[in-house]
Design an enzyme around this catalytic site. Structure first.
Site, PDB file in Angstrom:
ATOM      1  N   GLY A 172       0.771  -1.309  -0.087  1.00  0.00           N
ATOM      2  CA  GLY A 172      -0.016   0.120  -0.057  1.00  0.00           C
ATOM      3  C   GLY A 172       0.719   0.965   0.193  1.00  0.00           C
ATOM      4  O   GLY A 172       0.283   2.216  -0.070  1.00  0.00           O
ATOM      5  N   CYS A 232     -12.187   3.181 -29.300  1.00  0.00           N
ATOM      6  CA  CYS A 232     -13.473   3.836 -29.622  1.00  0.00           C
ATOM      7  C   CYS A 232     -14.303   3.865 -28.165  1.00  0.00           C
ATOM      8  O   CYS A 232     -15.280   3.237 -28.019  1.00  0.00           O
ATOM      9  CB  CYS A 232     -14.278   2.934 -30.447  1.00  0.00           C
ATOM     10  SG  CYS A 232     -13.450   2.596 -32.027  1.00  0.00           S
ATOM     11  N   GLU A 233     -13.705   4.649 -27.240  1.00  0.00           N
ATOM     12  CA  GLU A 233     -14.395   5.081 -26.017  1.00  0.00           C
ATOM     13  C   GLU A 233     -13.812   6.495 -25.615  1.00  0.00           C
ATOM     14  O   GLU A 233     -12.707   6.556 -25.709  1.00  0.00           O
ATOM     15  CB  GLU A 233     -13.672   4.345 -24.806  1.00  0.00           C
ATOM     16  CG  GLU A 233     -14.199   2.539 -24.924  1.00  0.00           C
ATOM     17  CD  GLU A 233     -15.360   2.028 -24.236  1.00  0.00           C
ATOM     18  OE1 GLU A 233     -15.859   3.010 -23.621  1.00  0.00           O
ATOM     19  OE2 GLU A 233     -15.740   0.894 -24.558  1.00  0.00           O
ATOM     20  N   GLU A 285       3.866  -6.829   2.014  1.00  0.00           N
ATOM     21  CA  GLU A 285       3.493  -7.271   0.694  1.00  0.00           C
ATOM     22  C   GLU A 285       3.487  -5.748  -0.570  1.00  0.00           C
ATOM     23  O   GLU A 285       2.444  -5.416  -1.021  1.00  0.00           O
ATOM     24  CB  GLU A 285       2.185  -7.648   0.444  1.00  0.00           C
ATOM     25  CG  GLU A 285       1.701  -8.927   1.631  1.00  0.00           C
ATOM     26  CD  GLU A 285       0.251  -9.201   1.691  1.00  0.00           C
ATOM     27  OE1 GLU A 285      -0.296  -8.306   1.241  1.00  0.00           O
ATOM     28  OE2 GLU A 285       0.255 -10.245   2.232  1.00  0.00           O
ATOM     29  N   PRO A 286       4.600  -5.334  -0.537  1.00  0.00           N
ATOM     30  CA  PRO A 286       4.822  -4.020  -1.333  1.00  0.00           C
ATOM     31  C   PRO A 286       4.625  -4.506  -2.824  1.00  0.00           C
ATOM     32  O   PRO A 286       5.261  -5.473  -3.442  1.00  0.00           O
ATOM     33  CB  PRO A 286       6.049  -3.464  -0.999  1.00  0.00           C
ATOM     34  CG  PRO A 286       6.819  -4.582  -0.693  1.00  0.00           C
ATOM     35  CD  PRO A 286       6.090  -5.559  -0.131  1.00  0.00           C
TER      36      PRO A 286
END
Ligand SMILES: *Cc1c(COP(=O)(O)O)cnc(C)c1O
Length: 417
Positions: free
Chosen positions: A239, A342-343, A273-274
């Site tokens: 995090g 196409c968005e 847990e990086p």
């Protein structure tokens, strides 16, 4: 700190000009700096050198085998969230006793594979998952090391999609209920309760949410120990944020100081847990300008990379830096940097002041090493980009560009269709 710097007007990755790599592999492509990856891992581990700890790099941030191998070579383990990630961990020879397994939806085949691989610990996210792991372990005649992922109900003050430790989240078990579930786990014959886990969110730029979470978790660890649980591991998740624009996240040293202080006296091995902080600023996405379109209301720089290659801006509205690969143009413009998809959500930057790019120019989308390629898709039948690693003056293609044949792999046209 990373190894993407200008020499004269040319952007370099370590000792190689980015334009030379573009000439070799074509655009778009992801580019990672080996020295930066190594430096991030070393900075993190050395910050925690004074306490027992295991770094379990979070595979989902960037799961290329060469990146994983770089970290394994430096002693890292892995945080995995799927059977596919276990397969990757095995390909690079990770010590299974440095692998932890997180995720709210572990399937029985995935649990079985993880037990057969002899991983260190399952971070369990629901009471039903406890029962399933117990049953699968019993069938295999194994004992599963487990921690419960505890949800401490702390606001990480980050984007809602990457906040995971609040009451409303799908993740973990609420801290108020955790003790009860630990007792139930203790009664299950094929589980060995060895840890407590929490992961409150991603791209955190303040220390206080981490410290607040530990305050709450600490009480639980102490209670569990008093009840006779042999808690050996405290997994604090990942995090830690990075600088995309002007954020000033804590350094690994600041983070370590705060964590070491907050966990003092607990007598556990810390697990981290990086993900993002290891790889985010170790990578760029390089692309070429196809067209510059001056509209009535807006200008558009249309490049050959798109939301299928880098989803973060479309998914979270997040900021990615846009840098010139050749910075000799001093003129500036304000434009949206968009892809060919196409968005209308297909943008890499909006209303951004950037150099006055011209057709054929190369751009570098910075801080793209984390949640970049791993979130890429084939939308609009676009082959996924190559991934390139630079190590000193070496240019290593660590994933080939996909071909049109790759696009239709596994598809078939049944007779009569
Ligand atoms: C995604 C994730 C991480 C890594 O988060 P970063 O913000 O990239 O450090 C760690 N642990 C778990 C359980 C995750 O889901």
């Amino acid at each position: 700190m990373n190894h993407f710097e200008y020499q004269g007007n040319d952007l370099y990755c370590e000792d190689v000009a980015v334009k030379d790599i573009a000439a070799q592999v074509g655009t778009p492509f992801y580019l990672y700096s080996h020295a930066t990856l190594s430096r991030h891992m070393q900075a993190f581990t050395s910050a925690f050198a004074s306490v027992p700890h295991i770094v379990c790099y979070s595979i989902k941030a960037n799961s290329n085998l060469a990146v994983l191998k770089t970290f394994v070579t430096l002693g890292s383990g892995f945080d995995m969230v799927s059977g596919g990630e276990l397969f990757r961990a095995q390909q690079v020879g990770c010590d299974p006793q440095k692998i932890v397994y997180s995720g709210v939806g572990k399937t029985e085949p995935e649990i079985e594979a993880a037990l057969n691989a002899n991983i260190l610990m399952f971070n369990v996210e629901s009471p039903q998952e406890l029962e399933t792991i117990d049953r699968v372990a019993g069938r295999l005649g194994k004992k599963a090391g487990i921690a419960i992922r505890v949800n401490p109900d702390v606001d990480p003050q980050t984007h809602p999609y990457i906040s995971t430790g609040m009451k409303q989240a799908k993740f973990g078990i609420n801290i108020s209920q955790a003790l009860e579930d630990y007792r139930r786990a203790a009664a299950m014959p094929n589980l060995e309760v060895i840890g407590v886990d929490c992961h409150i969110g991603s791209q955190l730029t303040k220390l206080s949410p981490f410290v607040d979470a530990i305050k709450k978790i600490r009480e639980l660890v102490e209670t569990l120990k008093q009840e006779g649980f042999a808690i050996k591991y405290l997994d604090l998740g990942g995090g830690l944020g990075i600088t995309y624009e002007d954020e000033e996240p804590p350094t690994p040293t600041d983070y370590a100081e705060a964590i070491i202080e907050a966990t003092k006296g607990l007598d556990v091995t810390l697990i981290f847990e990086p993900g993002r902080m290891m790889v985010g600023n170790a990578g760029i996405l390089a692309a070429k300008v196809l067209y510059v379109k001056e509209g009535e209301a807006k200008n558009f720089v249309i490049v050959d990379a798109a939301m299928n290659d880098l989803a973060r801006p479309a998914l979270y509205g997040s900021y990615q830096g846009i840098e010139p690969v050749d910075r000799s143009t001093k003129e500036r413009m304000v434009a949206d940097v968009v892809g060919p998809i196409c968005e209308s959500g297909d943008f890499l930057a909006q209303d951004r002041e950037i150099p006055a790019f011209k057709q054929g120019d190369l751009i570098a989308v910075s801080s793209a090493g984390a949640y970049g390629f791993t979130m890429a898709s084939n939308y609009n039948s676009r082959p996924r980009t190559p991934e390139v690693m630079v190590k000193g003056d070496q240019v290593l293609v660590i994933r080939q560009r996909e071909t049109y044949d790759d696009l239709i792999k596994g598809e078939s046209i049944p007779e009569g269709i």
